[in-house]
Scaffold this motif. Structure first.
Motif, mmCIF file in Angstrom:
data_model
loop_
_atom_site.group_PDB
_atom_site.id
_atom_site.type_symbol
_atom_site.label_atom_id
_atom_site.label_comp_id
_atom_site.label_asym_id
_atom_site.label_seq_id
_atom_site.Cartn_x
_atom_site.Cartn_y
_atom_site.Cartn_z
ATOM 1 N N ALA A 153 26.867 40.401 0.536
ATOM 2 C CA ALA A 153 27.122 41.251 -0.634
ATOM 3 C C ALA A 153 25.825 41.656 -1.322
ATOM 4 O O ALA A 153 25.664 42.804 -1.739
ATOM 5 C CB ALA A 153 28.042 40.518 -1.605
ATOM 6 N N ALA A 154 24.872 40.730 -1.469
ATOM 7 C CA ALA A 154 23.621 41.032 -2.161
ATOM 8 C C ALA A 154 22.827 42.102 -1.414
ATOM 9 O O ALA A 154 22.322 43.058 -2.019
ATOM 10 C CB ALA A 154 22.786 39.762 -2.314
ATOM 11 N N GLU A 155 22.701 41.953 -0.095
ATOM 12 C CA GLU A 155 21.958 42.945 0.679
ATOM 13 C C GLU A 155 22.688 44.285 0.688
ATOM 14 O O GLU A 155 22.051 45.357 0.667
ATOM 15 C CB GLU A 155 21.757 42.456 2.116
ATOM 16 C CG GLU A 155 20.832 43.352 2.924
ATOM 17 C CD GLU A 155 20.518 42.786 4.291
ATOM 18 O OE1 GLU A 155 19.760 43.445 5.031
ATOM 19 O OE2 GLU A 155 21.010 41.678 4.617
ATOM 20 N N THR A 156 24.001 44.238 0.683
ATOM 21 C CA THR A 156 24.770 45.482 0.625
ATOM 22 C C THR A 156 24.505 46.226 -0.671
ATOM 23 O O THR A 156 24.356 47.452 -0.687
ATOM 24 C CB THR A 156 26.269 45.190 0.762
ATOM 25 O OG1 THR A 156 26.517 44.532 2.000
ATOM 26 C CG2 THR A 156 27.072 46.478 0.693
ATOM 27 N N LEU A 157 24.437 45.502 -1.786
ATOM 28 C CA LEU A 157 24.156 46.132 -3.074
ATOM 29 C C LEU A 157 22.790 46.811 -3.065
ATOM 30 O O LEU A 157 22.624 47.904 -3.623
ATOM 31 C CB LEU A 157 24.222 45.094 -4.193
ATOM 32 C CG LEU A 157 25.624 44.582 -4.557
ATOM 33 C CD1 LEU A 157 25.533 43.455 -5.569
ATOM 34 C CD2 LEU A 157 26.486 45.716 -5.097
ATOM 35 N N LEU A 158 21.809 46.179 -2.425
ATOM 36 C CA LEU A 158 20.478 46.789 -2.323
ATOM 37 C C LEU A 158 20.546 48.084 -1.517
ATOM 38 O O LEU A 158 19.902 49.083 -1.861
ATOM 39 C CB LEU A 158 19.488 45.814 -1.682
ATOM 40 C CG LEU A 158 19.069 44.619 -2.536
ATOM 41 C CD1 LEU A 158 18.161 43.695 -1.732
ATOM 42 C CD2 LEU A 158 18.343 45.090 -3.797
ATOM 43 N N ARG A 159 21.330 48.084 -0.461
ATOM 44 C CA ARG A 159 21.425 49.293 0.366
ATOM 45 C C ARG A 159 22.230 50.382 -0.335
ATOM 46 O O ARG A 159 21.976 51.573 -0.134
ATOM 47 C CB ARG A 159 22.016 48.951 1.731
ATOM 48 C CG ARG A 159 21.145 47.951 2.490
ATOM 49 C CD ARG A 159 21.391 47.972 3.975
ATOM 50 N NE ARG A 159 20.669 46.891 4.645
ATOM 51 C CZ ARG A 159 20.478 46.819 5.952
ATOM 52 N NH1 ARG A 159 20.959 47.760 6.746
ATOM 53 N NH2 ARG A 159 19.822 45.801 6.478
ATOM 54 N N ILE A 160 23.197 49.990 -1.147
ATOM 55 C CA ILE A 160 23.918 50.979 -1.952
ATOM 56 C C ILE A 160 22.959 51.609 -2.957
ATOM 57 O O ILE A 160 22.984 52.833 -3.183
ATOM 58 C CB ILE A 160 25.110 50.327 -2.673
ATOM 59 C CG1 ILE A 160 26.181 49.903 -1.663
ATOM 60 C CG2 ILE A 160 25.708 51.282 -3.709
ATOM 61 C CD1 ILE A 160 27.329 49.119 -2.273
#
Length: 268
Positions: A153-160
């Motif tokens: 989830a954390a890495e996904t937020l960065l990519r978003i």
């Protein structure tokens, strides 16, 4: 000048109406999926990530951005930039702005900076509302990448966040075109329509095989390169080419706007 523009924007009802409309986009997507009894479309014409929202709310802001990007984002950038100088001229306030100890270069630069700030705020608002709506409806968790791996989830937020930044950069050139038209005319509606027309024409030409030789030079050609941010590892080639293209368009048209406005005889 930036602070004055911010105060003016916050005092207008249209700012809050726009914000409500933007918030409605991800909310409508999430509600339609949550309340639907059938599976969402998953064909080539469906927005990216739409069918995946049911399994993970993190896809909600991504889908909202994918729906927002092709028309609404350039429309917003065009309306704001086209109205920036031409709107002052049509209202008869432009010459009074120039009476103040503010250079013409600073005026155009401040107007453009505020346009891009509003665009960035709109994109950020769509992401925030999408995250809240998607999280409440479907929860968060690891997401699959286009390469078959998963992201936390954390890495996904960065990519978003990277996606949102890329989309804002993608319309920087459209806003620069709007600034150029805005200093050339006193008609705010005309100045607002022109950059939107450029964005639409670019997307149409990008799908015409007979002119494929010009595709790499179209401002919209790399607008979907943000999808490469969701590969593992990230494929940076198209993203970098897109950023270079956006920077060239911005520099050329914003520079032209500055050059024209410095020599323009302002009578309104």
């Amino acid at each position: 000048m930036f602070r004055v523009e911010l105060i003016r924007a916050l005092s207008r009802w249209r700012t809050y109406l726009f914000a409500a409309g933007l918030a409605g986009l991800p909310i409508l997507i999430v509600l339609s999926l949550a309340l639907s009894s059938s599976s969402p479309p998953n064909g080539p014409d469906a927005p990216p990530f739409l069918a995946l929202i049911l399994s993970n709310g993190l896809f909600a802001p991504l889908t909202a951005l994918a729906v927002f990007q092709p028309f609404f984002l350039p429309l917003g950038a065009g309306l704001l930039s086209g109205d920036s100088i031409a709107g002052e001229a049509s209202a008869g306030t432009l010459r009074y702005l120039l009476v103040r100890p503010v250079s013409r270069t600073r005026l155009v630069a401040s107007k453009y900076a505020f346009v891009m700030t509003q665009v960035a705020a709109g994109v950020a608002w769509v992401v925030i509302v999408g995250l809240v709506a998607g999280g409440l409806a479907f929860g968060f968790g690891p997401i699959p990448t286009l390469s078959g791996t998963t992201l936390g989830a954390a890495e996904t937020l960065l990519r978003i966040l990277a996606t949102a930044t890329y989309l804002v950069a993608g319309v920087a050139g459209i806003a620069a075109i709007g600034m150029l038209i805005s200093v050339l005319t006193d008609s705010a509606p005309g100045a607002a329509i022109a950059p939107v027309a450029v964005a639409i024409a670019s997307q149409i030409l990008d799908h015409v095989d007979s002119v494929r030789v010009i595709h790499p030079y179209l401002i919209s050609h790399q607008w979907l390169a943000y999808l490469d941010l969701f590969r593992s590892p990230v494929e940076w080639g198209n993203v970098v080419r897109g950023l270079v293209t956006f920077a060239i368009y911005t520099a050329l048209f914003l520079g032209a706007a500055l050059a024209v406005f410095r020599r323009k005889d302002v009578t309104a």
